[in-house]
Enzyme design. Structure first.
Site: not given
Lengths: 493, 305, 300
Positions: A198, A272, A306, A403
């Site tokens: 997906k 991840e 990331c 983040e």
């Protein structure tokens, strides 16, 4: 002789008088259908509940296409098709034949590279230079790399027999849509698994284009199923009882939800997740290359990475000059139309993400950090953010801890090696780190002490299919890429 | 703004390091800029105006130099409104000829001096060579550094030599040729750049054109970054001249992008940036005419001098 | 253990304590339990460790981790070998304890022998596994790229309940061979060998804090261990499905790595391999540019 060192306040002039004329890539190279269905069992099928959602171009806010939303029943259909394909074709097929299918996909991506690049940029907002020079070729290379493993797995796991896990449910993010699909699908197929993938709801188009290629490549029906949808579709994949493996790339928050959701099941997982990488410049570094590395580290793909080097640590003795160089470099970054070949920083992927970034810009200022942005003009339409530096940042600032996933760099200074190691590791994340110094022994000390899955020394944001990628601590577990990336998809006996 | 400022001479053994892979990546990234339409045309015209049209051969004659000077002033008369080149670059013996031929065109005469190209001569010979060229009317002197001494680590020798040539130049602007192709690494290019600038160079220049490799984008980038650091440190602008191996318009445009993005707009003119080249002019002309007419050109339509 | 009224000399009974940071404290809670063997005989007064003991042990394991992983792998191997030597020297005691915990003499002897051999097996791996699990990766750019294993950090271990000595050693050895430190919750019903093994550890040049052993009820401690944010990985060796689910759910708090060793026959060679060392290793990949001159293809 009177010694007077000039103060480092001179600034170079980058006037607007010599702007580059527009150099747009042609959008007409890409054929985008007005509507996309779900790719299940080798065919494009309408969703059971007949629901569709729009995907937009974040640079113009115009609708690109309407995409099917997979419900629970569709997920089930996809899983059944993957399971059937596993038992009927894929399990029985010799590795060398699987390999040839994967090679074929790699080649077909290469053949249609330009089209993929254009669609990636239209759908996601990243500069065409990046999708053309990085995303698409690296995606093709990833298939190429793993194709070769399919008939050589016994060499990867000495003394063990290798078994596929079964059906892999894969959920990928919006920052590198095609590349992440390649990172997920290629090793899964090479190790003999079948796939339900997906893509993210804001960037489904290149994955659907990949589905067309997979169809053209005559891959046995059901070996790869690509279904579109939002969080609920993802949840249905995660919770599906007949899936053996979940591979997820995305936020740490969702990663944790997934780990909880599959607790007690026999599903294996690779996650991840997020990061807050430290990029560390020592006084003996090649400073100009370090500055360039910092720029690539945080502004590559609008900072939607990331492993972005979002925390910069500069040794105090070179802080002033590094900052001066950074600010001048910032001025030369071109922000704007992602389709323009000269654009360095494209559109923020979505309105929601832009709001998140803007929230952090406010937080940073409220926390007392000093904000510096380039003086570039931003397009009137679309979601854009100026490249931003924060100085006077404390380790305890939220902009240094959380983040942001945008073009925002938090800069701190340090005095000693010991201090910077402690600060760099002082985070729940552990995906990546960067070190800049000309001294070899210091590099080895740093790279061994930094708690991160990928450490770039005198370089940053490099990726390669042969190079394992993945994090320590809350940046997730498992590796993607290289020999180590195979482990995530096999059962050893 | 900083004329009365004392410049601190750094320790040249400690000059900044250059990472080869990093600098080449950055140079490659610069080549990704796509110049279209008026940006491209303006760039081509600017490049033309930055050329030091050069002949440096043993077989140079007055006749050859005169022809070259005519070309410098009349690049392509069938296309009106073109700029001239910046300078004509010749051996000292040809300075007078060139000076006369160029008259009051505004085109500068540059002379290579200091036992060009090897630089293997005593200092007093080099100084006399320089003074002769200046007396003959040279506006600019292109000197070579003593690469042997540099590689021996005799940085003070190299520094002093440049300083003494600078003194001999009087009002002529001094270009210091590093001959980067003989230095062996980007670190050394950086060090030689720093020595030259602190010793008084007005320009730093890559190459004599007699050694391969001559100018390359990464080498030029190293030197531009040295110029930038020198400017940050002293407020003094130093000019840059890549020379040799630049014969295609596209490559010249890459150099211009590099200057713009590393040093900014102040350097985007022929006082601060030059191309040492002979065949580049015609290629630029062909591209300029193509941009105007839309027709791809042939070399047969452009004079070779 | 066995005493009878007819002995001339009164036997000295052993006090079983827990092992934290190279010390043998009692549980801070003061609680104890009395495990019985099948014939209903009391095995002793064992510490019923509390969550505070667990917390202390984890903190100490964390502090010990940096210097343990910084030791030369060769040295870690020597220490594991020393453990085997110490165990060999105290073989008889372990056999008696295993017999007290319902093993036959033959079974007990075999378990102790295999335990010694397993330590030796991993002693040999300590300076070799890296060569097996690392790689130099051929990337397409001018970079040297390599991947190596690094210890995950602090590993929480719920030791196997049945093979109370061999199981514990089989799980512990690969964890510490790879530079991790650990906190072990010993077998609840058969805890004797674990405490005695702590004495072996203490005599083996193993730095305090690298291995910490608690006795007590796993179900009291697992939840705290799985929640603890300073534990990097957790190993569970039973098939209890609700506990597995609990561990996996709570591990998500800091994305602990969860390893389930629930289908391993500890008596066979299946229970030993470098893959077990790799299980508690993170793979770190390092990039560095390679300067290339001349034929290397530089543009210089």
């Amino acid at each position: 002789m009177a010694v007077k060192k000039s103060n480092n306040t001179l600034k170079l002039q980058f006037d607007t008088s010599r702007q580059y004329a527009p150099a747009p890539e042609s959008a007409s190279i890409a054929s985008i259908k007005s509507r996309y269905e779900l790719f299940i069992n080798g065919a494009f099928v309408a969703p059971t509940e007949k629901k569709y959602f729009n995907t937009i171009n974040p640079a113009t806010e115009s609708v690109l296409s309407s995409v099917a939303e997979a419900g629970k029943k569709d997920v089930d259909k996809a899983v059944v098709s993957a399971r059937t394909a596993l038992n009927k074709y894929w399990k029985k097929m010799p590795g060398k034949e699987r390999a040839k299918y994967i090679f074929r996909i790699a080649r077909m991506i290469q053949e249609r590279a330009r089209e993929f690049a254009v669609i990636e940029t239209l759908d996601g907002g990243k500069p065409i230079r990046e999708s053309r020079d990085f995303d698409v070729p690296t995606a093709a290379n990833h298939f190429f790399y793993y194709a070769g493993w399919a008939d050589k797995l016994e060499y990867a796991f000495p003394n063990r027999k290798v078994q596929a896990l079964g059906v892999a449910g894969q959920i990928i993010p919006w920052n590198f849509p095609l590349l992440m699909a390649a990172w997920k699908i290629a090793p899964a197929l090479a190790t003999g698994n079948t796939v339900v993938l997906k893509p993210a709801e804001s960037t489904p188009l290149t994955a659907l284009k990949l589905a067309e290629i997979i169809q053209e490549a005559d891959l046995p029906p059901g070996v790869v199923n690509i279904i579109t949808g939002a969080g609920s579709t993802g949840a249905a994949i995660v919770q599906h009882p007949d899936i053996n493996k979940i591979a997820f790339t995305g936020s740490t928050d969702v990663g944790k939800i997934i780990q909880r959701a599959i607790a007690g099941s026999s599903k294996k997982a690779t996650l991840e997740l997020g990061g807050k990488a430290a990029n560390i410049i020592f006084e003996d570094a090649p400073l100009d290359q370090a500055v360039e590395g910092v720029i690539n580290g945080i502004f590559f793909n609008q900072g939607h990475v990331c492993c972005a080097g979002s925390r910069l640590y500069v040794q105090e003795s070179v802080y002033k000059i590094v900052l001066q160089k950074l600010k001048d470099r910032l001025e030369t970054l071109i922000v704007g139309d992602p389709m323009d070949k000269n654009t360095d920083i494209g559109a923020i992927n979505s309105k929601q993400q832009l709001e998140t970034i803007q929230k952090y810009l406010q937080i940073g200022q409220k926390e007392g950090a000093e904000m510096y942005q380039s003086s570039c003009a931003l397009p009137k339409k679309g979601f854009f953010c100026r490249p931003t530096l924060f100085t006077n940042v404390a380790q305890s600032s939220r902009i240094a801890q959380e983040e942001i996933f945008g073009p925002v760099l938090a800069i701190q200074t340090f005095r000693t090696e010991e201090e910077v190691i402690e600060k760099a590791n002082n985070t729940p994340f552990g995906l990546s780190a960067g070190v800049w110094t000309d001294k070899g022994s210091k590099i080895f000390n740093m790279t061994s002490q930094l708690k991160a899955g990928v450490v770039w020394a005198n370089t940053y944001n490099k990726f390669d299919p042969a190079s394992p990628f993945g994090g320590y601590k809350e940046s997730g577990f498992g590796r993607e890429g290289g020999l180590h990336g195979l482990s995530a998809y096999v059962h050893l006996i | 703004m900083v004329s009365n400022q004392t410049i601190v001479i750094p320790d040249f053994r400690q000059t900044p390091r250059v990472d080869q892979v990093g600098i080449e990546e950055r140079a490659a990234r610069i080549t990704k800029r796509s110049l279209k339409k008026e940006t491209k045309l303006n760039g081509l015209l600017l490049a033309l105006n930055m050329i030091d049209l050069t002949t440096l051969e043993g077989k140079d004659t007055q006749g050859k130099v005169k022809q070259l000077c005519y070309k410098a002033m009349h690049l392509h008369d069938s296309y009106p409104g073109l700029p001239t080149v910046a300078a004509v670059c010749v051996y000292p013996s040809m300075v007078k000829t060139a000076k006369t031929a160029l008259g009051n065109s505004g085109i500068k005469v540059a002379a290579v001096a200091t036992a060009f190209p090897s630089g293997q001569a005593p200092r007093d010979v080099k100084i006399r060579d320089t003074k002769f060229a200046v007396q003959e009317g040279a506006d600019e002197i292109d000197m070579v550094i003593s690469r042997g001494k540099f590689l021996e680590g005799e940085y003070h020798f190299v520094f002093d030599e440049i300083a003494s040539i600078k003194e001999a130049c009087g009002n002529a602007r001094l270009k210091v040729i590093l001959e980067t192709g003989e230095l062996g690494s980007y670190d050394k290019v950086r060090r030689a750049s720093d020595i030259a600038m602190y010793a008084g160079a007005d320009f730093i220049k890559t190459s004599t054109g007699k050694i391969s490799p001559a100018a390359t984008l990464p080498v030029t980038l190293v030197m531009l970054e040295a110029i930038r650091d020198f400017y940050y440190q002293t407020g003094k602008m130093i000019a840059m001249k890549p020379a040799g191996g630049i014969s295609r318009s596209k490559l010249a445009l890459h150099y211009l992008v590099m200057v713009k993005e590393i040093l900014g707009d102040a350097w985007m003119n022929n006082e601060w940036f030059r191309f040492g080249a002979s065949s580049l002019a015609n290629d630029l002309l062909m591209q300029i005419v193509k941009e105007k007419t839309g027709v791809y050109q042939s070399k047969d339509y452009f004079s070779i001098d | 253990m066995a005493t009878s009224v007819n002995t001339e000399r009164l036997e000295v009974l052993k006090t079983y304590k827990i092992y934290i940071g190279g010390q043998f404290p009692r549980t801070e809670s003061g609680r104890y339990y009395v495990p019985l063997n099948k014939s209903g005989k009391k095995l002793g007064n064992l510490c019923l460790s509390s969550r505070k003991d667990l917390r202390d042990a984890i903190e100490i394991a964390r502090n010990a981790q940096g210097s343990w992983s910084a030791r030369a792998p060769f040295n870690r191997g020597q220490i594991l070998y020393r453990m085997a030597e110490m165990l060999e020297g105290r073989k008889a005691q372990f056999i008696e304890e295993l017999i007290a915990q319902d093993a036959t003499r033959q079974q007990a002897t075999r378990e102790v022998n295999e335990s010694i051999d397993r330590l030796i097996y991993y002693a040999g791996w300590a300076d070799k596994y890296q060569q097996v699990i690392s790689s130099v990766n051929a990337v397409s750019s001018a970079h040297f790229n390599f991947s190596i294993g690094e210890p995950m950090g602090v590993v929480g271990i719920i030791a196997p309940q049945s093979n109370s000595l061999l199981g514990l050693i089989s799980v512990m050895a690969p964890v510490i061979a790879g530079g991790n430190t650990c906190v072990i919750v010993a077998s609840y019903q058969k805890p004797l060998c674990s405490v005695t093994f702590a004495e072996v550890l203490n005599a083996s040049d193993l730095p305090g804090g690298v291995v910490n052993i608690l006795t007590g009820k796993p179900e009291e401690l697992i939840s705290w261990m799985a929640d603890h944010l300073d534990v990097n990985a957790i190993i569970y060796c039973e098939k209890n499905q609700p506990t597995i689910q609990l561990i996996q759910e709570k591990a998500a708090g800091n994305l602990k790595r969860v390893l389930l060793y629930d289908a391993i026959n500890w008596n066979t060679n299946e229970a030993q391999s470098p893959y077990y060392i790799q299980d508690t290793q993170e793979i770190k990949t390092t990039w560095h540019p390679i300067e290339k001159t001349g034929s290397g293809g530089s543009k210089y």
